[in-house]
Design an enzyme around this catalytic site. Structure first.
Site, short mmCIF file in Angstrom:
data_model
loop_
_atom_site.label_atom_id
_atom_site.label_comp_id
_atom_site.label_asym_id
_atom_site.label_seq_id
_atom_site.Cartn_x
_atom_site.Cartn_y
_atom_site.Cartn_z
CG MET A 1 -8.41 7.26 2.79
SD MET A 1 -7.42 7.40 4.28
CE MET A 1 -6.51 5.87 4.20
CG HIS B 1 -9.23 0.07 -0.17
ND1 HIS B 1 -8.58 -0.17 1.03
CD2 HIS B 1 -10.56 0.06 0.13
CE1 HIS B 1 -9.47 -0.30 1.99
NE2 HIS B 1 -10.68 -0.15 1.48
CB SER C 1 -0.89 0.01 1.24
OG SER C 1 -1.35 1.34 1.46
CG MET D 1 -11.36 -2.62 5.63
SD MET D 1 -9.80 -2.10 4.87
CE MET D 1 -8.89 -1.41 6.25
CG ASP E 1 -5.08 2.35 0.91
OD1 ASP E 1 -6.04 1.55 0.92
OD2 ASP E 1 -3.91 2.02 1.19
CG ASP F 1 -6.04 -2.89 3.38
OD1 ASP F 1 -4.95 -2.61 3.92
OD2 ASP F 1 -6.69 -2.08 2.68
CG HIS G 1 -3.83 -1.70 -1.53
ND1 HIS G 1 -4.97 -2.44 -1.79
CD2 HIS G 1 -4.17 -0.88 -0.50
CE1 HIS G 1 -5.93 -2.09 -0.95
NE2 HIS G 1 -5.48 -1.15 -0.15
CG MET H 1 -11.22 3.20 2.52
SD MET H 1 -9.64 3.21 3.38
CE MET H 1 -8.54 3.30 1.98
C1 DX5 Z 1 -6.14 1.64 5.70
C2 DX5 Z 1 -5.75 1.26 4.31
C3 DX5 Z 1 -4.63 0.30 4.25
C4 DX5 Z 1 -3.35 0.82 4.87
C5 DX5 Z 1 -2.65 -0.38 5.46
O1 DX5 Z 1 -7.32 2.31 5.72
O2 DX5 Z 1 -6.84 0.66 3.63
O3 DX5 Z 1 -4.39 -0.16 2.92
O4 DX5 Z 1 -2.50 1.46 3.98
O5 DX5 Z 1 -1.57 0.05 6.18
P1 DX5 Z 1 -0.80 -0.88 7.19
O6 DX5 Z 1 -0.31 -2.08 6.40
O7 DX5 Z 1 0.30 -0.01 7.68
O8 DX5 Z 1 -1.77 -1.30 8.26
ZN ZN Z 2 -6.37 -0.32 1.61
#
Ligand code: DX5
Ligand code: ZN
Length: 223
Positions: free
Chosen positions: A36, A65, A7, A136, A34, A174, A32, A67
Site C-alpha cells: 500500500m 497485491h 495475507s 475486493m 499486500d 480478498d 499473499h 494497492m
Molecule cells: C486489504 C488487503 C487484504 C487484507 C485481507 O486491503 O488487500 O489482503 O489483508 O485481510 P482480512 O482477511 O483480514 O480481511
Molecule cells: Zn490483498
C-alpha cells in the site's frame, strides 16, 4: 478445492520467520503480500525490502497485491524482489492494457483487482489477456473488515463470463473471508481465497488454513 493465500498483513511482523515456517508447514498454496502506498489507499503497509527478505524463506508462489498508484513504475522492482504474480488495480491504471503486457513481459502472472464499486463488466475487453481477477470484498487498505455480501453477485457474474468465453482466468477473492463464509464464496465461483485475520488471529492457524482448503459443500464450477 480452492487455493488458499494467507495475507501476511495480519501476521506478527516481529515473528515473520516463524509465520513463514508455519505457512510452509501448512496447506497454504500462496503467500499473499499486500503493498500500500498511502495514496491509492489510506494506509501504508510494507514494500520491496520486506518482500525481498521473505523470498528465500519459501518456495510457495508470491502473490503480490499492489494497492498503489502508477504500478507500472514498480513492476520490474517487484519482479526482482521475488514476485511471481502481480495484481494491479483497475482504478489505479490509466493504461491498463499496457501495464498488463509489461507484467507478462517481465515473466509474472498478471492480475487485475476490482474495488467493491467497480463492475466486472469493465473487464470485458481485457479479461482474455490476464491470468487472474481479484474481487475486493472489502474496501482495500485494511485487514479485519467485514465481507461485503454483494461481492458474491460479482463473483457469480464474473464466473459466468469466464465460462461463456471458455477462459482459464482465475478468480481470487480478498477481504473478510472466514471459515463460515468461505463455502458460499467458493460456490459462487472463487478459485483463490485470501485470508488475513482469519488465519493469523486464529489460535491454530494451520488448522484454519486446512479448513479453508477443505470446505465441505458444493462446487458449481471446476477450475
Ligand atoms: C486489504 C488487503 C487484504 C487484507 C485481507 O486491503 O488487500 O489482503 O489483508 O485481510 P482480512 O482477511 O483480514 O480481511
Ligand atoms: Zn490483498
Amino acid at each position: 478445492m480452492p487455493l488458499v493465500a494467507p495475507s501476511l498483513l495480519a501476521s506478527n511482523f516481529l515473528r515473520l520467520q516463524e509465520e513463514c515456517t508455519m505457512l510452509n508447514e501448512s496447506e497454504a498454496d500462496w503467500f499473499h503480500l499486500d503493498v500500500m502506498d498511502g495514496r491509492f489507499v489510506p494506509n501504508i503497509s510494507y514494500g520491496l525490502p520486506v518482500i525481498e527478505q521473505l523470498r528465500p524463506t519459501t518456495r510457495k508462489l508470491f502473490d503480490v497485491h499492489l494497492m498503489i498508484e502508477e504500478p507500472e513504475r514498480y513492476a520490474e522492482a517487484f519482479k526482482k524482489a521475488g514476485a511471481d504474480s502481480l495484481t494491479i488495480h483497475y482504478e489505479a491504471c490509466r493504461h491498463l492494457h499496457r501495464n498488463i503486457q509489461q507484467i507478462k513481459e517481465l515473466g509474472m502472472l498478471a492480475g487485475v483487482a476490482l474495488n467493491p464499486h467497480t463492475p466486472v463488466a469493465l473487464l470485458n475487453d481485457i479479461i482474455a489477456d490476464i491470468d487472474m481477477v481479484l474481487i475486493m470484498s472489502v474496501n482495500p487498505g485494511f485487514g479485519g473488515q467485514k465481507f461485503i455480501p454483494h461481492s458474491l453477485n460479482k463473483i457469480r457474474t464474473l464466473r459466468g463470463r469466464i465460462e461463456e468465453r471458455g477462459l482459464s482466468v482465475r478468480i481470487e477473492v480478498d477481504g473478510g473471508i472466514t471459515v463460515e463464509n468461505a463455502a458460499a464464496i467458493v460456490e459462487a465461483g472463487a478459485d483463490v481465497l485470501v485470508a488475513g485475520s482469519t488465519v493469523f488471529k486464529s489460535p491454530d492457524p494451520k488448522e484454519t488454513i486446512r479448513q479453508l482448503k477443505h470446505i465441505p459443500g458444493l462446487r458449481t464450477y471446476t477450475v
